[in-house]
Scaffold this active site. Structure first.
Site, short mmCIF file in Angstrom:
data_model
loop_
_atom_site.label_atom_id
_atom_site.label_comp_id
_atom_site.label_asym_id
_atom_site.label_seq_id
_atom_site.Cartn_x
_atom_site.Cartn_y
_atom_site.Cartn_z
N ARG A 1 -0.74 -8.04 4.25
CA ARG A 1 0.54 -8.71 4.52
C ARG A 1 1.06 -8.37 5.91
O ARG A 1 1.77 -9.17 6.53
CB ARG A 1 1.56 -8.38 3.42
CG ARG A 1 1.20 -9.00 2.08
CD ARG A 1 2.16 -8.58 1.00
NE ARG A 1 2.15 -7.15 0.75
CZ ARG A 1 1.25 -6.51 0.01
NH1 ARG A 1 0.28 -7.18 -0.57
NH2 ARG A 1 1.32 -5.20 -0.16
N GLU B 1 1.55 4.76 -2.93
CA GLU B 1 2.44 4.77 -4.09
C GLU B 1 1.63 4.51 -5.36
O GLU B 1 1.93 5.03 -6.42
CB GLU B 1 3.53 3.70 -3.90
CG GLU B 1 4.66 3.74 -4.88
CD GLU B 1 5.58 2.53 -4.73
OE1 GLU B 1 5.33 1.69 -3.86
OE2 GLU B 1 6.51 2.43 -5.54
P1 AMP Z 1 3.14 3.49 1.69
O1 AMP Z 1 1.90 3.98 2.34
O2 AMP Z 1 3.43 4.17 0.38
O3 AMP Z 1 4.33 3.53 2.64
O4 AMP Z 1 2.90 1.98 1.30
C1 AMP Z 1 3.03 0.98 2.25
C2 AMP Z 1 1.94 -0.03 2.10
O5 AMP Z 1 1.66 -0.35 0.75
C3 AMP Z 1 2.36 -1.33 2.77
O6 AMP Z 1 1.21 -1.85 3.44
C4 AMP Z 1 2.79 -2.23 1.64
O7 AMP Z 1 2.28 -3.51 1.80
C5 AMP Z 1 2.23 -1.58 0.38
N1 AMP Z 1 3.24 -1.28 -0.64
C6 AMP Z 1 3.58 -0.04 -1.11
N2 AMP Z 1 4.49 -0.13 -2.05
C7 AMP Z 1 4.79 -1.42 -2.20
C8 AMP Z 1 5.69 -2.15 -3.04
N3 AMP Z 1 6.49 -1.53 -3.93
N4 AMP Z 1 5.73 -3.49 -2.92
C9 AMP Z 1 4.93 -4.12 -2.01
N5 AMP Z 1 4.07 -3.51 -1.21
C10 AMP Z 1 3.99 -2.17 -1.29
#
Ligand code: AMP
Length: 175
Positions: free
Chosen positions: A63, A100
């Site tokens: 995305r 996550e």
């Molecule tokens: P993080 O590494 O935990 O900050 O996760 C960020 C990445 O995971 C981004 O590339 C987001 O597209 C995706 N992502 C993580 N959590 C979500 C969520 N709740 N909804 C949509 N995309 C998420």
């Protein structure tokens, strides 16, 4: 006059229990389908930093690509993809981190930057910050200077900012 922050919030759809139970997935496809919201997001990111201040925009698969490519075009900057493991054809650097919902390995082409290139990282969501931190590490390993991170949406309850060190984080909406 459009209230962009309100419009962004209205156009991001919460999908419960995706991709696994307990996760609320922030679906940006309704926002992308609304040209006022999409263009407003791109323009806001470009205006925040200012044209001519950035050499390369890094977009994170998948995305992040959709947001980063028009940002790069309007900046007059190049676009560099950070992709999931095994997708880039030439020599890469890789970084593995916790997400996550699972673990992930991302890669970048080792020759993506000229030494000292000023680089802005763009993604849709800042959650735990692991992706952003890994992407920033990769950029630095390739000789780029990370100017900042722009995200559409920051999930502040996951404290991603704390993980990315002194990286300048610009989020259009924080929840
Ligand atoms: P993080 O590494 O935990 O900050 O996760 C960020 C990445 O995971 C981004 O590339 C987001 O597209 C995706 N992502 C993580 N959590 C979500 C969520 N709740 N909804 C949509 N995309 C998420």
């Amino acid at each position: 006059m459009v209230d962009l922050g309100k419009l962004i919030q209205e156009r991001i759809r919460d999908v419960d229990d995706y991709p696994k139970p307990g996760v609320v997935f922030k679906d940006i496809t309704p926002l992308l389908a609304d040209h006022v919201a999409f263009a407003g997001v791109v323009d806001t990111i470009v205006n925040h930093h200012g044209r001519g201040t950035i050499d390369k925009i890094v977009g994170i698969e998948a995305r992040g690509f959709i947001l980063a490519a028009p940002v790069a075009y309007h900046f007059g900057a190049g676009f560099v993809p950070v992709r999931k493991k095994g997708k880039l054809p030439a020599r890469t650097h890789a970084a593995t981190y916790d997400l996550e919902y699972g673990t992930e390995t991302i890669e970048i082409h080792a020759d993506a930057f000229e030494s000292g290139d000023r680089v802005l990282i763009v993604d849709d969501v800042l959650a735990t910050g692991g992706t952003a931190r890994a992407a920033a590490d990769l950029v630095r390993r390739c000789g780029g200077e990370v100017v900042g991170l722009s995200v559409l949406l920051e999930l502040s309850f996951l404290h991603g900012r704390d993980k990315v060190g002194n990286l300048d984080v610009h989020s259009l909406v924080t929840v």
